[in-house]
Design a protein around this motif. Structure first.
Motif, mmCIF file in Angstrom:
data_model
loop_
_atom_site.group_PDB
_atom_site.id
_atom_site.type_symbol
_atom_site.label_atom_id
_atom_site.label_comp_id
_atom_site.label_asym_id
_atom_site.label_seq_id
_atom_site.Cartn_x
_atom_site.Cartn_y
_atom_site.Cartn_z
ATOM 1 N N LEU A 135 1.228 -0.955 0.410
ATOM 2 C CA LEU A 135 0.461 0.583 0.282
ATOM 3 C C LEU A 135 0.872 1.167 0.346
ATOM 4 O O LEU A 135 0.978 2.441 -0.943
ATOM 5 N N GLN A 136 1.992 0.765 0.306
ATOM 6 C CA GLN A 136 3.105 1.733 0.914
ATOM 7 C C GLN A 136 3.370 2.875 -0.783
ATOM 8 O O GLN A 136 4.186 3.583 -0.765
ATOM 9 N N TYR A 137 3.883 2.239 -1.262
ATOM 10 C CA TYR A 137 4.749 1.996 -2.366
ATOM 11 C C TYR A 137 3.645 1.391 -3.411
ATOM 12 O O TYR A 137 3.875 1.354 -4.705
ATOM 13 N N PHE A 138 2.475 1.711 -3.679
ATOM 14 C CA PHE A 138 2.003 1.235 -4.669
ATOM 15 C C PHE A 138 2.244 1.757 -5.666
ATOM 16 O O PHE A 138 2.382 1.126 -6.916
ATOM 17 N N GLU A 139 1.640 2.473 -5.633
ATOM 18 C CA GLU A 139 2.137 3.684 -7.093
ATOM 19 C C GLU A 139 3.884 3.964 -7.426
ATOM 20 O O GLU A 139 3.542 3.542 -9.202
ATOM 21 N N THR A 140 4.838 3.409 -6.989
ATOM 22 C CA THR A 140 6.185 3.697 -7.352
ATOM 23 C C THR A 140 6.303 1.839 -8.035
ATOM 24 O O THR A 140 6.811 1.962 -9.019
ATOM 25 N N TYR A 141 5.387 1.119 -7.967
ATOM 26 C CA TYR A 141 5.512 -0.351 -8.437
ATOM 27 C C TYR A 141 3.981 -0.578 -9.458
ATOM 28 O O TYR A 141 4.231 -1.415 -10.229
ATOM 29 N N ALA A 142 3.173 0.458 -9.039
ATOM 30 C CA ALA A 142 2.007 -0.463 -10.525
ATOM 31 C C ALA A 142 2.661 0.706 -11.698
ATOM 32 O O ALA A 142 3.109 1.516 -11.607
ATOM 33 N N ASP A 143 1.697 -0.195 -12.457
ATOM 34 C CA ASP A 143 1.454 0.283 -14.229
ATOM 35 C C ASP A 143 0.995 1.217 -14.324
ATOM 36 O O ASP A 143 -0.050 1.750 -13.773
ATOM 37 N N VAL B 299 13.238 1.294 -11.714
ATOM 38 C CA VAL B 299 14.040 1.932 -12.669
ATOM 39 C C VAL B 299 14.626 0.468 -13.374
ATOM 40 O O VAL B 299 15.277 -0.115 -12.713
ATOM 41 N N ARG B 300 14.410 1.117 -14.482
ATOM 42 C CA ARG B 300 15.429 -0.008 -15.778
ATOM 43 C C ARG B 300 16.502 -0.246 -15.092
ATOM 44 O O ARG B 300 17.819 0.014 -15.360
ATOM 45 N N GLY B 301 16.521 -1.855 -15.093
ATOM 46 C CA GLY B 301 18.457 -2.577 -14.763
ATOM 47 C C GLY B 301 18.820 -2.723 -13.380
ATOM 48 O O GLY B 301 19.214 -3.645 -13.518
ATOM 49 N N LEU B 302 17.151 -3.056 -12.920
ATOM 50 C CA LEU B 302 18.144 -3.049 -10.958
ATOM 51 C C LEU B 302 16.653 -3.700 -10.986
ATOM 52 O O LEU B 302 16.115 -4.134 -11.798
ATOM 53 N N PRO B 303 17.684 -4.758 -10.001
ATOM 54 C CA PRO B 303 16.933 -5.740 -9.600
ATOM 55 C C PRO B 303 15.679 -5.390 -9.079
ATOM 56 O O PRO B 303 15.481 -4.367 -8.262
ATOM 57 N N PRO B 304 14.816 -6.924 -9.032
ATOM 58 C CA PRO B 304 13.122 -6.789 -7.760
ATOM 59 C C PRO B 304 13.892 -6.518 -7.037
ATOM 60 O O PRO B 304 14.458 -6.229 -6.038
ATOM 61 N N GLN B 305 12.557 -5.728 -6.340
ATOM 62 C CA GLN B 305 12.514 -5.273 -4.459
ATOM 63 C C GLN B 305 11.946 -6.643 -4.146
ATOM 64 O O GLN B 305 10.541 -6.859 -4.307
ATOM 65 N N PHE B 306 12.185 -6.590 -3.449
ATOM 66 C CA PHE B 306 11.296 -8.062 -1.557
ATOM 67 C C PHE B 306 10.672 -7.174 -1.553
ATOM 68 O O PHE B 306 10.600 -5.925 -0.704
ATOM 69 N N ILE B 307 9.010 -8.427 -1.139
ATOM 70 C CA ILE B 307 8.871 -7.597 -0.564
ATOM 71 C C ILE B 307 8.828 -8.534 0.797
ATOM 72 O O ILE B 307 7.239 -7.636 1.876
ATOM 73 N N GLY B 308 8.279 -9.567 0.870
ATOM 74 C CA GLY B 308 7.893 -10.438 1.828
ATOM 75 C C GLY B 308 8.323 -11.978 1.533
ATOM 76 O O GLY B 308 8.280 -12.108 0.516
ATOM 77 N N LEU B 309 8.079 -12.399 3.050
ATOM 78 C CA LEU B 309 8.334 -13.993 2.586
ATOM 79 C C LEU B 309 7.163 -14.608 2.213
ATOM 80 O O LEU B 309 5.909 -13.984 2.420
ATOM 81 N N ALA B 310 7.419 -15.603 1.379
ATOM 82 C CA ALA B 310 6.100 -16.635 0.759
ATOM 83 C C ALA B 310 6.132 -18.195 1.526
ATOM 84 O O ALA B 310 7.526 -18.384 1.059
#
Length: 54
Positions: A6-14, A34-45
């Motif tokens: 919820l906090q970062y939704f606007e950053t990561y949503a298309d 950010v193109r070229g950077l690795p994915p961001q971790f959001i939690g354990l599954a």
């Protein structure tokens, strides 16, 4: 994890408001905007106790 999304939704949503979540062995990840950077971790599954891996 939900609070993080919820906090970062606007950053990561298309532009259509869709959030892509990748399920990997060590958790849930969102593609980095950010193109070229690795994915961001959001939690354990973790599977619930008693559910067999397929």
């Amino acid at each position: 994890m939900v609070e993080t999304i919820l906090q970062y939704f606007e950053t990561y949503a298309d532009e259509d408001g869709v959030l892509t979540v990748e399920v990997r062995e060590h958790g849930l990840w969102v593609p980095n905007p950010v193109r070229g950077l690795p994915p961001q971790f959001i939690g354990l599954a973790r599977l619930p106790v008693g559910v067999a891996k397929q």
